[in-house]
Write a protein that holds these residues in place. Structure first.
Motif, PDB file in Angstrom:
ATOM      1  N   VAL A   4    -112.287  27.716-132.590  1.00 48.16           N
ATOM      2  CA  VAL A   4    -113.188  28.214-131.548  1.00 48.16           C
ATOM      3  C   VAL A   4    -112.398  28.871-130.423  1.00 48.16           C
ATOM      4  N   ALA A   5    -111.254  28.238-130.027  1.00 40.86           N
ATOM      5  CA  ALA A   5    -110.453  28.758-128.919  1.00 40.86           C
ATOM      6  C   ALA A   5    -109.890  30.143-129.220  1.00 40.86           C
ATOM      7  N   ILE A   6    -109.478  30.374-130.454  1.00 40.80           N
ATOM      8  CA  ILE A   6    -108.826  31.640-130.810  1.00 40.80           C
ATOM      9  C   ILE A   6    -109.816  32.695-131.296  1.00 40.80           C
ATOM     10  N   CYS A   7    -110.818  32.277-132.039  1.00 43.93           N
ATOM     11  CA  CYS A   7    -111.773  33.248-132.596  1.00 43.93           C
ATOM     12  C   CYS A   7    -112.921  33.581-131.636  1.00 43.93           C
ATOM     13  N   TYR A   8    -113.266  32.629-130.758  1.00 46.27           N
ATOM     14  CA  TYR A   8    -114.351  32.862-129.797  1.00 46.27           C
ATOM     15  C   TYR A   8    -113.899  32.440-128.391  1.00 46.27           C
ATOM     16  N   PRO A   9    -112.854  33.059-127.857  1.00 45.36           N
ATOM     17  CA  PRO A   9    -112.293  32.625-126.562  1.00 45.36           C
ATOM     18  C   PRO A   9    -113.279  32.709-125.399  1.00 45.36           C
ATOM     19  N   LEU A  10    -114.160  33.712-125.385  1.00 44.47           N
ATOM     20  CA  LEU A  10    -115.092  33.877-124.273  1.00 44.47           C
ATOM     21  C   LEU A  10    -116.213  32.833-124.298  1.00 44.47           C
ATOM     22  N   ARG A  11    -116.457  32.271-125.462  1.00 44.77           N
ATOM     23  CA  ARG A  11    -117.512  31.264-125.585  1.00 44.77           C
ATOM     24  C   ARG A  11    -116.956  29.849-125.759  1.00 44.77           C
ATOM     25  N   TYR A  12    -115.639  29.729-125.615  1.00 45.04           N
ATOM     26  CA  TYR A  12    -114.971  28.447-125.889  1.00 45.04           C
ATOM     27  C   TYR A  12    -115.524  27.305-125.045  1.00 45.04           C
ATOM     28  N   THR A  13    -115.566  27.498-123.723  1.00 48.87           N
ATOM     29  CA  THR A  13    -116.021  26.409-122.843  1.00 48.87           C
ATOM     30  C   THR A  13    -117.494  26.080-123.065  1.00 48.87           C
ATOM     31  N   ILE A  67    -104.606  40.437-132.699  1.00 47.65           N
ATOM     32  CA  ILE A  67    -104.162  40.496-131.299  1.00 47.65           C
ATOM     33  C   ILE A  67    -103.068  41.559-131.178  1.00 47.65           C
ATOM     34  N   ARG A  68    -103.206  42.449-130.232  1.00 47.20           N
ATOM     35  CA  ARG A  68    -102.283  43.586-130.150  1.00 47.20           C
ATOM     36  C   ARG A  68    -100.931  43.222-129.563  1.00 47.20           C
ATOM     37  N   SER A  69    -100.896  42.396-128.557  1.00 45.86           N
ATOM     38  CA  SER A  69     -99.618  42.087-127.903  1.00 45.86           C
ATOM     39  C   SER A  69     -98.851  41.015-128.671  1.00 45.86           C
ATOM     40  N   ALA A  70     -97.522  41.205-128.743  1.00 54.65           N
ATOM     41  CA  ALA A  70     -96.662  40.232-129.425  1.00 54.65           C
ATOM     42  C   ALA A  70     -96.679  38.897-128.703  1.00 54.65           C
ATOM     43  N   GLU A  71     -96.735  38.953-127.370  1.00 56.50           N
ATOM     44  CA  GLU A  71     -96.761  37.720-126.574  1.00 56.50           C
ATOM     45  C   GLU A  71     -98.039  36.931-126.844  1.00 56.50           C
ATOM     46  N   GLY A  72     -99.154  37.645-126.967  1.00 56.44           N
ATOM     47  CA  GLY A  72    -100.426  36.984-127.259  1.00 56.44           C
ATOM     48  C   GLY A  72    -100.426  36.318-128.622  1.00 56.44           C
ATOM     49  N   ARG A  73     -99.862  37.029-129.609  1.00 60.85           N
ATOM     50  CA  ARG A  73     -99.776  36.448-130.959  1.00 60.85           C
ATOM     51  C   ARG A  73     -98.891  35.209-130.959  1.00 60.85           C
ATOM     52  N   HIS A  74     -97.765  35.293-130.242  1.00 65.66           N
ATOM     53  CA  HIS A  74     -96.825  34.169-130.195  1.00 65.66           C
ATOM     54  C   HIS A  74     -97.483  32.943-129.551  1.00 65.66           C
ATOM     55  N   SER A 108     -98.236  29.401-131.362  1.00 63.79           N
ATOM     56  CA  SER A 108     -97.568  28.201-130.846  1.00 63.79           C
ATOM     57  C   SER A 108     -98.559  27.061-130.623  1.00 63.79           C
ATOM     58  N   THR A 109     -99.813  27.396-130.254  1.00 65.95           N
ATOM     59  CA  THR A 109    -100.804  26.341-130.042  1.00 65.95           C
ATOM     60  C   THR A 109    -101.273  25.721-131.368  1.00 65.95           C
ATOM     61  N   CYS A 110    -101.057  26.445-132.459  1.00 68.07           N
ATOM     62  CA  CYS A 110    -101.515  25.965-133.776  1.00 68.07           C
ATOM     63  C   CYS A 110    -100.394  25.361-134.622  1.00 68.07           C
TER      64      CYS A 110
END
Length: 309
Positions: A125-134, A229-236, A240-242
């Motif tokens: 949910v956090a990665i696939c639906y970040p805007l609806r996560y909370t 995800i376009r940015s390398a930092e975002g992908r990393h 890392s959270t998974c």
């Protein structure tokens, strides 16, 4: 029928790892160190999450509950195993005590496996639906998911333990293990255990295969979302959270599947005892280490807590 003792007075003993007291003492020290390390590591995780308000998120809520489960899970095994090592296999356990240990081991182990699937859903949910996560992962749902894990563990453990201890046991009361594991106890029965083995396999399939399938499906969607995800930092950061969760899942499910999803005919008491050490002592140590080493927010919280001392 003379060798069968159906009364509650029967006492079980655990086979020592070795007939040499020196070897037993070395194993005792190793088990004690692992147990204390597991207790301290998981307690630290639970306390850090509780006292640090920045960690009051669903991900860390589930992690703290996993740590508490690991504390009770290991504690259902370790004290009796340590006593048995010191006494060279002379520490006995009643049939009631053995049944109690088996119940809590299955209950906590099953809840642990289900909670790992819940944690995978949280990451999905956090990665696939970040805007609806909370909105999706609200606190009532989080508490219901944890409670559901415990209820499922209870519903799976109680009937299996009851079924196993309805078996008659022979005069051979030495369990080829360091705790009351289901396959090892069933080997002492003086009756046909095919039905019990089938029930054990079905429950093991439910506890291991179904949550693992849900975890796998979650990570297929997670990896697909991360690669977009376009940015390398975002992908990393997403990986890392998974990654910590994936490592824990592989350790937990790999070892338990080897024991409980293998055909009964291929069961080896010696191999079962060795592999059990991994998921009863080693995995509970690695969980806090893996999460603390690979999670920046948790590492920062630990550093802040250490500075206060």
């Amino acid at each position: 029928m003379e060798g069968i003792n159906k009364t509650s007075k029967i006492q079980f003993f655990f086979r020592p790892f070795s007939t040499h007291p020196e070897v037993q003492m070395v194993i005792f020290v190793a088990f004690l160190v692992m147990y204390v390390t597991s207790l301290s590591g998981n307690t630290t995780i639970a306390v850090i999450v509780q006292v640090n308000h920045s960690l009051h998120t669903p991900m860390y809520f589930f992690l703290a509950n996993l740590a508490v489960l690991e504390i009770f899970y290991t504690s259902s095994i370790a004290p009796l195993a340590l006593a048995n090592l010191v006494s060279m296999g002379k520490t006995s356990v009643s049939i009631t005590g053995c049944g109690t240990q088996m119940f809590f081991f299955i209950f906590l182990g099953a809840a642990d496996c289900v909670l790992l699937a819940v944690m995978a859903y949280d990451r999905f949910v956090a990665i696939c639906y970040p805007l609806r996560y909370t909105l999706i992962m609200n606190w009532p749902l989080c508490m219901e998911l944890v409670a559901g894990s415990l209820v499922l563990g209870l519903l799976l453990s109680l009937p299996l333990t009851t079924l196993i201890f309805q078996l008659p046991f022979c005069s051979n009361n030495e369990i080829y293990h360091f705790y009351c594991d289901v396959p090892a106890v069933m080997h002492l029965a003086c009756a046909d255990t095919h039905v019990h083995e089938t029930v054990l396999y079905i429950i093991s399939f439910i506890v291991l295969s179904i949550p693992l399938s849900l975890i796998s499906i979650s990570y297929v969607f997670i990896v697909s979302a991360i690669l977009r995800i376009r940015s390398a930092e975002g992908r990393h950061r997403a990986f890392s959270t998974c990654s910590s969760h994936i490592i824990v899942v592989l350790l937990q499910y790999g070892c338990t599947s080897f024991i409980y999803l293998s055909p009964p005919s291929s069961y080896s008491p010696e191999m079962g005892r060795v592999v059990s050490v991994v998921y009863t002592f080693i995995t509970p140590i690695l969980n806090p280490l893996i999460y603390s080493m690979r999670n920046k927010e948790l590492k920062d919280a630990l550093r802040k807590a250490l500075r206060k001392f």
